[in-house]
Design an enzyme around this catalytic site. Structure first.
Site, PDB file in Angstrom:
ATOM      1  N   LEU A  83       0.852  -1.199   0.000  1.00  0.00           N
ATOM      2  CA  LEU A  83       0.000   0.000   0.000  1.00  0.00           C
ATOM      3  C   LEU A  83       0.880   1.239   0.000  1.00  0.00           C
ATOM      4  CD1 LEU A  83      -2.572  -0.832   2.835  1.00  0.00           C
ATOM      5  CD2 LEU A  83      -3.137  -0.424   0.442  1.00  0.00           C
ATOM      6  N   LYS A 115      -5.905  -0.602   9.894  1.00  0.00           N
ATOM      7  CA  LYS A 115      -4.678  -1.186   9.357  1.00  0.00           C
ATOM      8  C   LYS A 115      -4.048  -2.012  10.472  1.00  0.00           C
ATOM      9  CE  LYS A 115      -0.581  -0.284   6.661  1.00  0.00           C
ATOM     10  NZ  LYS A 115       0.145  -1.350   7.293  1.00  0.00           N
ATOM     11  N   LYS A 290     -10.029   2.678   0.950  1.00  0.00           N
ATOM     12  CA  LYS A 290     -10.074   1.998  -0.357  1.00  0.00           C
ATOM     13  C   LYS A 290     -11.275   2.482  -1.158  1.00  0.00           C
ATOM     14  CE  LYS A 290      -8.221  -2.216   1.720  1.00  0.00           C
ATOM     15  NZ  LYS A 290      -8.516  -3.536   2.258  1.00  0.00           N
ATOM     16  N   LYS A 314      -1.429   6.570   8.182  1.00  0.00           N
ATOM     17  CA  LYS A 314      -0.841   5.919   9.356  1.00  0.00           C
ATOM     18  C   LYS A 314      -0.744   6.846  10.558  1.00  0.00           C
ATOM     19  CE  LYS A 314       2.389   3.012   8.814  1.00  0.00           C
ATOM     20  NZ  LYS A 314       3.285   1.910   8.565  1.00  0.00           N
TER      21      LYS A 314
END
Ligand code: IVH
Length: 674
Positions: A83, A115, A290, A314
């Site tokens: 990713l 994640k 996504k 993140k």
């Protein structure tokens, strides 16, 4: 150009090694963010300097690493990509805008997921039966871990329900619950066996065993977040409905996923997940966004490494858990002995931490620190790591208390407690080689003469070879003496010699600071030297003159006066003054700024720490050159000055194509203009 080529080659090698540890051994020593940053840096350099042959087997073209020795390889049916990662809302918005512009659609649904910080796995089912379980490997071929996977109960060996496809590739994450991790580590501590430093290491350690040594692998869990080969004839063209179908066939999926179509909702989801992160029983390191429609996904397509329809936003870590391996004692330039904890390496916000200063023995007492303790490490102010707490329930009965040393770790002379019993000092002064080396290092550092190339290792060798015993000896260093040291190249030697010559012009404040007098750093040196127009004036001052300076306390005044009036120090300063051109800080040598310099009227950002300058110094220099230093990077930024370990500003600057200036470029400009 050879320099750049070698630099790129070294960077490629470094990344391949980190990739091998991460992808093949499942035991990373740097964080994902640091890895991503290195890849970005490499990509940037490869694109800027177009040496095509260098790019052929670059890690920028492959995902992962060639594979773990020992386990059989197996080819994925469809490649297992990675990713793209971003760390800021604005970088995420960049992704969103690109998607929107490309698809030219008003409403796009995004599926937002957690994640999970585990290991990627590809499960191949044929007519509903699990046939193969393969790690990601290099994205094309992975390690066959099928037999190990059979022991993980959350992975169905047989799917259930209707319309089971002839072939199906299920993608997901294998991980360990935090509670199981704590229980297993506790057990290991009591049995004196190896503990794991985090859940991810534990998962990879267990999953990638060639021969199962324990049944601890049963503690691993699986969560499905995607698919590789998924038959079109099922007529399911939404990512979310495919996941629901997988759930109906018996595969575990996350209950935290949500569909949104506005940025505000997506960023709210990110915030919400960040706030509950610590309450989850599994580690996550961000969210994954996504594009939900498979038709849109296909239109957007893939780069060689990652899909264009997805991005991972993140979290920046601040705190992590590690273990105390041992405590060593370091000596400083004024004889203070500082305890430093060596810990199991951990990564926080992209930096690998192996050592943490414990500052003084009071800190050890307050923490009640023992060797082998599990501790929480924080990067305070995001820079200096600090041990914030000891997780006492993990302490083994045999753990040894950390005690303060009785002798200097270097010269073995007796040590004494400082006035307030907090600091421990070696009282041998420069007779102690440890103190001497640190003092000489300080003299050459950016606090003092700023001699480029004379780092601690070289200075230590120079002292051990008896080439240097005091400050003045630096000015008698010759090409031959330096070349005699191990591991030193011709070019480095020439650079050091030229830098020593350049260092001879120095302001009085820098000179005073370079002497390394207790309590007197650059700030106080500046305050003191404001009151003295020359070195002579300073040397002849009496103690009252120092007492009267605003901002200088009684102790500092004493340290300064005693130092300058000590006979051997007087001689040392006298010798030095013969070699140096020491001038008052208040003579303006540079009143004319070259308006033609390239920084004039430019907006400049700085990222990372510079070797030659303090941040304030660079800012002042840029101001002198007529530039404007900005705290953020935007499309209006003209240059970004990049130092060691640059952070989010640098990453952002890469997306904006801001011109990069390295420290040596800046030095060149300064040399020409100031
Ligand atoms: S989708 C084509 N979704 O993160 C890329 N990955 O840093 C498919 N990961 O290799 C990945 N949670 O192992 C996806 N919800 C999630 C994820 C996730 C964790 C892992 C995955 C991937 C890695 C990339």
């Amino acid at each position: 150009m050879t320099f750049i080529k070698n630099y790129i080659l070294r960077l490629q090698e470094k990344i391949r090694y980190y990739g091998y540890l991460y992808y093949s051994l499942g035991s990373p020593i740097i964080s994902d963010s640091r890895y991503d940053y290195l890849i970005k840096k490499l990509k940037y350099l490869e694109n800027k300097y177009k040496f095509t042959w260098l790019k052929k087997d670059s890690p920028t073209l492959t995902i992962g690493s060639p594979g773990l020795l020992g386990l059989k390889k197996y080819k994925h049916i469809t490649p297992m990509l990675s990713l793209n990662h971003v760390f800021t809302a604005s970088d995420y918005l960049n992704f969103y805008t690109k998607v929107k512009v490309f698809l030219k659609e008003q409403k796009i649904n995004f599926c937002c997921e957690l994640k999970i910080d585990g290991l990627a796995i590809n499960l191949i089912y044929r007519k509903g039966t699990l046939k193969k379980a393969i790690t990601r490997g290099d994205g094309i071929t992975g390690e066959d871990v099928t037999s190990n996977i059979y022991l993980i109960s959350s992975i169905p060996k047989q799917l259930c329900g209707f319309n089971l496809p002839r072939t199906l590739e299920v993608r997901g994450e294998i991980f360990m619950l935090k509670s199981d991790f704590a229980r297993l580590n506790n057990k290991a501590i009591n049995n004196h066996t190896k503990t794991f430093s985090n859940t991810r290491n534990a998962s990879s350690g267990l999953l990638l065993q060639k021969h199962l040594k324990t049944d601890a692998i049963k503690n691993l869990v699986f969560c499905c977040h995607g698919y590789g080969y998924f038959p079109d004839n099922l007529n399911m063209f939404d990512h979310s409905s495919r996941l629901i179908q997988l759930k109906n066939w018996g595969l575990p999926i996350s209950g935290y996923s949500s569909i949104f179509n506005s940025n505000a909702d997506i960023l709210n989801f990110y915030k919400k997940i960040k706030s509950i992160r610590d309450f989850l029983d599994f580690d996550i390191d961000g969210i994954v966004i996504k594009v939900n429609s498979i038709i849109f996904q296909n239109k957007l397509g893939y780069t060689h490494k990652a899909p264009r329809w997805s991005v991972a936003l993140k979290f920046f870590d601040k705190e992590k858990v590690s273990k105390i391996l041992k405590v060593i004692y370091q000596i400083g330039r004024t004889g203070v002995i500082t305890p430093v904890a060596q810990i199991e390496p951990i990564c926080i916000s992209g930096v690998t931490i192996r050592k943490v200063s414990l500052h003084n023995f009071n800190v050890i007492k307050q923490l009640d620190l023992h060797i082998g303790d599990v501790v929480t490490v924080k990067r305070s102010g995001d820079v200096i790591p600090k041990i914030v707490s000891v997780v006492k329930c993990y302490r083994s009965n045999h753990a040894q208390r950390v005690v303060s040393p009785k002798l200097c770790p270097v010269c073995k002379s007796k040590i004494k407690l400082d006035d307030n019993s907090v600091k421990v000092r070696c009282s041998s002064g420069v007779m102690c080689k440890g103190q001497l080396k640190k003092l000489l290092y300080y003299f050459c550092s950016k606090h003092g003469l700023n001699i480029y190339g004379l780092g601690y290792k070289i200075i230590s060798k120079l002292v051990d070879n008896n080439y240097i015993n005091n400050f003045s000896d630096f000015f008698n260093l010759t090409y031959d003496k330096l070349s005699n040291l191990d591991d030193i190249g011709k070019k480095t030697v020439l650079n050091i010699i030229s830098s020593i010559n350049q260092s001879k012009n120095i302001t009085l404040s820098k000179f005073l600071c370079a002497l390394g007098i207790r309590d007197i750093g650059l700030g106080k040196s500046k305050i003191i030297t404001k009151h003295f127009t020359s070195l002579n004036n300073l040397m002849n001052a009496n103690i009252q003159d120092f007492y009267l300076i605003k901002g200088i306390g009684l102790n500092t005044a004493h340290y300064l006066f005693n130092f300058l009036n000590n006979k051997s120090n007087k001689e040392m300063v006298f010798h030095l003054s013969k070699n140096l051109n020491i001038y008052s800080d208040h003579i303006n040598r540079n009143s004319i700024v070259h308006k033609s310099n390239i920084l004039f009227n430019k907006r400049i950002a700085i990222s990372g720490s510079l070797q030659t300058f303090f941040r304030v110094e660079v800012i002042n220099i840029i101001k002198k050159l007529g530039g404007h230093v900005t705290s953020n990077v935007s499309k209006n930024t003209d240059y970004i000055i990049v130092g060691k370990n640059p952070g989010s500003k640098f990453i952002k600057s890469r997306t904006l194509n801001t011109k990069v200036m390295l420290e040596h470029d800046l030095l060149k400009i300064i040399k020409i203009c100031l």
